[in-house]
Structures are given as C-alpha cells and as structure tokens.
Design an enzyme around this catalytic site. Structure first.
Site, PDB file in Angstrom:
ATOM      1  CD  GLU A   1      -3.077  -0.606   0.271  1.00  0.00           C
ATOM      2  OE1 GLU A   1      -2.932   0.357  -0.388  1.00  0.00           O
ATOM      3  OE2 GLU A   1      -3.987  -1.443   0.221  1.00  0.00           O
TER       4      GLU A   1
ATOM      5  CB  CYS B   1      -1.366   7.175   1.314  1.00  0.00           C
ATOM      6  SG  CYS B   1      -2.753   6.372   2.110  1.00  0.00           S
TER       7      CYS B   1
HETATM    8  P1  NDP Z   1       8.599   4.850   4.542  1.00  0.00           P
HETATM    9  O1  NDP Z   1       8.665   4.014   3.342  1.00  0.00           O
HETATM   10  O2  NDP Z   1       9.709   5.641   4.653  1.00  0.00           O
HETATM   11  O3  NDP Z   1       8.361   3.836   5.714  1.00  0.00           O
HETATM   12  C1  NDP Z   1       7.472   2.748   6.086  1.00  0.00           C
HETATM   13  C2  NDP Z   1       8.138   1.833   6.834  1.00  0.00           C
HETATM   14  O4  NDP Z   1       9.186   1.152   6.220  1.00  0.00           O
HETATM   15  C3  NDP Z   1       8.728   2.299   8.073  1.00  0.00           C
HETATM   16  O5  NDP Z   1       8.509   1.456   9.159  1.00  0.00           O
HETATM   17  C4  NDP Z   1      10.196   2.148   7.851  1.00  0.00           C
HETATM   18  O6  NDP Z   1      11.059   2.101   8.938  1.00  0.00           O
HETATM   19  C5  NDP Z   1      10.335   1.117   7.039  1.00  0.00           C
HETATM   20  N1  NDP Z   1      11.318   0.660   6.022  1.00  0.00           N
HETATM   21  C6  NDP Z   1      12.094   1.603   5.619  1.00  0.00           C
HETATM   22  N2  NDP Z   1      13.265   0.884   4.992  1.00  0.00           N
HETATM   23  C7  NDP Z   1      13.022  -0.226   4.953  1.00  0.00           C
HETATM   24  C8  NDP Z   1      13.770  -1.278   4.381  1.00  0.00           C
HETATM   25  N3  NDP Z   1      14.643  -1.319   3.680  1.00  0.00           N
HETATM   26  N4  NDP Z   1      13.285  -2.677   4.818  1.00  0.00           N
HETATM   27  C9  NDP Z   1      12.168  -2.574   5.474  1.00  0.00           C
HETATM   28  N5  NDP Z   1      11.382  -1.646   6.055  1.00  0.00           N
HETATM   29  C10 NDP Z   1      11.831  -0.440   5.764  1.00  0.00           C
HETATM   30  O7  NDP Z   1       7.391   5.647   4.897  1.00  0.00           O
HETATM   31  P2  NDP Z   1       6.640   6.751   5.751  1.00  0.00           P
HETATM   32  O8  NDP Z   1       6.667   6.160   7.122  1.00  0.00           O
HETATM   33  O9  NDP Z   1       7.441   7.947   5.468  1.00  0.00           O
HETATM   34  O10 NDP Z   1       5.390   6.833   5.205  1.00  0.00           O
HETATM   35  C11 NDP Z   1       4.752   7.549   4.327  1.00  0.00           C
HETATM   36  C12 NDP Z   1       4.873   6.966   3.160  1.00  0.00           C
HETATM   37  O11 NDP Z   1       3.617   5.872   3.140  1.00  0.00           O
HETATM   38  C13 NDP Z   1       3.976   8.034   1.996  1.00  0.00           C
HETATM   39  O12 NDP Z   1       4.526   7.539   0.616  1.00  0.00           O
HETATM   40  C14 NDP Z   1       2.529   7.555   1.870  1.00  0.00           C
HETATM   41  O13 NDP Z   1       1.658   7.841   0.742  1.00  0.00           O
HETATM   42  C15 NDP Z   1       2.632   6.107   2.163  1.00  0.00           C
HETATM   43  N6  NDP Z   1       1.359   5.653   2.636  1.00  0.00           N
HETATM   44  C16 NDP Z   1       0.480   4.681   2.070  1.00  0.00           C
HETATM   45  C17 NDP Z   1      -0.595   4.384   2.527  1.00  0.00           C
HETATM   46  C18 NDP Z   1      -1.828   3.390   1.565  1.00  0.00           C
HETATM   47  O14 NDP Z   1      -2.534   2.786   2.275  1.00  0.00           O
HETATM   48  N7  NDP Z   1      -1.645   3.365   0.422  1.00  0.00           N
HETATM   49  C19 NDP Z   1      -1.204   4.885   3.740  1.00  0.00           C
HETATM   50  C20 NDP Z   1      -0.371   5.644   4.792  1.00  0.00           C
HETATM   51  C21 NDP Z   1       0.758   5.989   4.139  1.00  0.00           C
HETATM   52  P3  NDP Z   1      11.731   3.623   9.620  1.00  0.00           P
HETATM   53  O15 NDP Z   1      11.042   4.660   9.117  1.00  0.00           O
HETATM   54  O16 NDP Z   1      11.268   3.275  10.725  1.00  0.00           O
HETATM   55  O17 NDP Z   1      13.137   3.385   9.704  1.00  0.00           O
END
Ligand code: NDP
Length: 473
Positions: free
Chosen positions: A249, A283
C-alpha cells in the site's frame, strides 16, 4: 524516562541499543524506544512458527477481535490512544480521535471477516475424471506475517495489518515506524494483555527500517510481508523478497476534478480540510486540484478563504486543524518544492511560509504537470490548482501520473460521474467528495506505483490465507 521495550513471545525485551523519541511539534522527549536486531526478529519468528503448530479456533480469534473493538471504543483507552497519536505524530487531537474511531471499525469488520470466511464446493464430476468424487476448498493461513507500517496512521494502519492477520489465523511480527512506535506498542499490549491473544501470536520489534525491517523481509520463515509506506521502500522490498507474498500500500498524488455543474462551495470547503488533514500526510490527501476554467475564479477564491480559516498550532489543542510535519526535514523538503514551483511560474495564493516551525497551509495556482508539487507525492499541506477546458482534458491530467490510489470528482451529472468511474485509472473513484474519503471495510489500494493489493479486513483476510483443495475419492 519512559522506556518502551520490544514485545517478543509475551516478554518485554530491553535491547542494547535504543532511540530517543521526540514530539514533532515541540521536540519534547516522549520515550526511549528499543531498537531490535536481526536476532530479536528471529526470536519473534521462531515463536510465531510454534504458534502455527497449535492453531487458534475461529471463534476464539473472532472473540479477541470483538474484545479489542469494544475496549478501543471505551472512552479512557480511546482518549489515551488519541493523545499518543497526537503527541508522536503531531496529528491534531480531533483527527487522532477519528483515527481511533476508525480503528474500532477495522476490528469489528475483521471479526466479521473471521466468522464468515468460507471455501467453495468444487463441481468435480463436471469432468469425467472427477466422477464419483467430492471436492471442496478451505482457506488456510499463509504462515508467519511480517507487518511494516508508516508513521502517519500509527493506530489504524497497524490495525489494518494485525486485525486481518488474527482473523486469518496468522501469527504476526510488527515493525512499526521509528517515528511513531508508541501507539502500535500500546495496541499490541491491548491485544495480548487485555483481549486474550496468546503471546506467541503477536510480537512488536521496534527499530529502523534498514536493520529491523530488512531482517523481517530477509527472514526465510516469514511467509508474507504486508507493507504500507513509500513506493521507493515498498517496491524495494518486493524486489528483495521475490519468493514471499508481498502486499504493498504505497503513495499517491490524489487528483480531484471540479466540474462547473458540481457543488463548488462544498468542494472548496472539503478540499481545504482534506488537503490539510494531518498536514497533508495521508496517502489519499488531495493534492492536484483540477478545476474547470468556467468556475476557476469562484472556486479558488472560496478555497483560499477556507484554507486561511484553518487553525494552525499545537496538536493537543482542541481547535487545532493543522500542525507540524513529522520532522524538520519533511518541512524543508516541502518548502523547497513550493519554492521550485514558484521559480517555475506558479503563484502562491496563500501560505508558503513557515511560522513557529510549521509550514502554513498552502495553495498554489498556475502550476504545471511537470512541477514536483504535481508530479510527485507532496505529503505536506499543499494544494496545486490547475484549470482545464474539457472533461477529456481533466481525465487526461488526472491520469497523467505514476500513482493510482484514489481520485475524486464533483459533478451533478450522472453521465459525467459514470464516465469518471470508467476513465479515471485509480483504485477508487470518489464521486461528490474528496479522494481522501475511505471507509475501512472497502477494498482499498492502488494501481501503478501506488501498490499491488487491496486492503480492508475482508480482502486482507483473503490475501493472508491460501486455498487448499480437498478431494474425497
Ligand atoms: P517509509 O517508506 O519511509 O517507511 C515505511 C516503513 O518502512 C517504516 O516502518 C520504515 O522504517 C520501513 N522501512 C524503511 N526502509 C526499509 C527497508 N529497507 N526494509 C524494510 N522496511 C523499511 O514511509 P513513511 O513512514 O515515510 O510513510 C509515508 C509513505 O507511506 C507515503 O508515501 C504514503 O503515501 C505512504 N502511505 C500509504 C498508505 C496506503 O494505504 N496506500 C497509507 C499511509 C501511508 P523506519 O521509518 O522506522 O526506519
């Protein structure tokens, strides 16, 4: 200091490393949070595998989900969760309360999905080889689930992973966002300590994406990763785990179309609120506003007035509608994109400045599709207004994106609405409301870079189970 440990197999686990969590609004220290390593992840996965050998019956899983919904609806816990969200995510308290209410609904629908999951009867004797045999399918859990969640809905998006996993009979290991881990940890305590979920069925391993998240993705015994977050990270995970089921997502830059026969006043008010809800960090936040040239002037005037009326400030104040972005880096990035747009010919109709560390709700006009405020996902309090001359042009502008989560259209003409549903290439088309509208039982998800799945308890349970055919010879 408030120490937040990991939760592995029912144990509160303090880790060697930890991170200090601060409130994005005023920088106050909120907690010292455990940072898990690959070893912690492995312990959680091993406990989960043991849980799978002793499945929980459906009625017990449904009862756990019902209990979670009931408890979250009680005012003490609802308010505690809302305050935690407001503090760690800088989400205005009333918006945070709405997230808690939605989370209750997510658990209720997961309980319903749990109770009603069925298979099918196979017409085996429709082929000569099957004559005399009886066939049916049952749905069985896919296995251990790794759930990785973003910062912006620290309760309800975690619930959209945990609740269907419980409904499907899958043990789950949660890696919440480092920026907002507290609410997810509280939700896990609720399920494990108050709702009767046995310890081996849910583990929380806070930590960074690059270490803890990657360890979950890499683990051979994790059958499925359910991920919500940015496209860059999401598609990276898809590539890194080709043998796992990976549901994504991801992001969006949601367009809304305003036709001359639509309710322009209602559209202006709704778009002002939805584009700035949680400072645009959703999002499906409205981002690209496509308005017919005949109503552009009237609409923009009303939009600017509605945006200027928004109350900006402390997320814990009752009347606050917009607060800080998740961190200074996010604020500076969005400010840079606004500057780049104005350098390229866009005009600031309101906002664009930073006051007391908060980026003011911003409306840009005279934008072009190649500017980052249109082309990319802004994830900030910015609305980019563009005019069009014909409905075909509006569809073309709306579809001209690598994202495809939700789009919206305001029109009073049924045929226009029908054409929009047909021609807008998005996972959801919302007629006479903003693309930000979502109900938790919907099949929610996107096309193109926005993802590869549909989330919502009924659909997620299908993703988290697999078909087993049984043939009685
Ligand atoms: P990120 O992609 O930066 O992070 C999401 C999660 O992935 C965090 O827990 C992060 O860890 C983790 N992560 C980062 N790198 C890795 C990796 N290499 N391997 C595994 N996990 C990893 O997103 P944000 O938290 O900044 O959220 C914003 C984004 O989420 C926007 O693009 C938004 O549109 C999207 N979103 C989509 C939704 C949907 O339903 N389609 C709903 C809500 C948001 P950490 O940050 O803790 O290091």
């Amino acid at each position: 200091m408030n120490l937040q440990t990991a939760r592995i197999d029912g144990e509160d686990v303090a880790t060697d490393a930890s991170t200090t969590l601060r409130a994005p609004y005023d920088g106050r220290e909120l907690a010292e949070v455990a940072a898990c390593t690959a070893e912690h992840v492995d312990r959680a996965v091993q406990a989960s595998l043991a849980a799978l050998r002793d499945p929980l019956p459906t009625w017990r899983r449904a009862e756990i989900l019902d209990r979670a919904a009931e408890r979250l609806a009680e005012s003490d816990l609802a308010e505690e969760c809302a305050r935690t969200i407001a503090l760690e995510a800088a989400k205005p308290i009333n918006t945070a309360r709405t997230e808690v209410t939605r989370c209750v609904s997510t658990f209720r629908f997961a309980a319903a999905a749990c109770r009603t999951l069925t298979g099918e009867v196979l017409p085996l004797d429709a082929s000569a080889a099957g004559e005399g045999r009886l066939g049916l399918t049952i749905r069985v859990p896919v296995g251990v689930i790794g759930a990785i969640t973003p910062f912006n809905f620290p309760l309800n998006l975690v619930a959209h992973k945990l609740a269907p996993a419980i409904a499907a009979g899958c043990p789950v290991v949660l890696k919440p966002a480092q920026q907002t881990p507290l609410t997810g940890l509280r939700l896990a305590r609720l399920l494990l300590d108050e709702c009767g979920l046995p310890p081996a069925w849910l583990h929380v391993v806070p930590g960074s994406g690059s270490e803890t998240g990657a360890a979950l993705v890499d683990h051979d015994d994790v059958a499925m990763i359910t991920f919500t977050g940015s496209p860059e990270v999401g598609w990276g995970i898809r590539g890194a785990a080709p043998r796992k089921h990976v549901s994504l997502e991801l992001g969006n830059n949601a367009p809304v179309i305003i036709q001359p026969d639509g309710d322009v006043e209602a559209a202006a008010k709704k778009i002002a609120a939805a584009g700035n809800s949680h400072a645009g960090q959703s999002c499906i936040s409205v981002q690209r506003v496509l308005v017919h040239e005949d109503v552009e002037e009237a609409f923009t005037r009303q939009l600017v007035a509605a945006v200027e009326a928004l109350v900006v400030g402390d997320p814990l104040e009752e009347d606050t509608q917009v607060s800080a972005l998740i961190d200074a880096g996010a604020r500076d990035r969005v400010s840079d994109w606004v500057r780049e747009a104005t350098d390229g010919g866009a005009s600031v109709a309101t906002g664009g400045d930073v006051r007391d560390g908060i980026l003011s709700p911003t409306v840009l006009t005279d934008v072009r599709g190649d500017m980052r405020v249109c082309r990319e996902e802004v994830f900030g309090p910015v609305l980019a207004v563009q005019s069009y001359a014909s409905l075909e042009e509006a569809f073309e502008l709306a579809n001209d994106t690598r994202y495809g989560l939700h789009a919206g259209i305001y029109t009073s003409d049924l045929e226009t609405a029908r054409r929009a549903v047909q021609h807008l290439s998005f996972g959801g088309v919302i007629v006479n409301d903003v693309p930000t509208w979502r109900a938790d039982q919907m099949p929610y998800g996107g096309e193109r870079d926005s993802g590869n799945t549909r989330e919502g308890p009924f659909h997620s349970v299908l993703e988290m189970t697999t078909i087993r055919s049984a043939v009685f010879s």
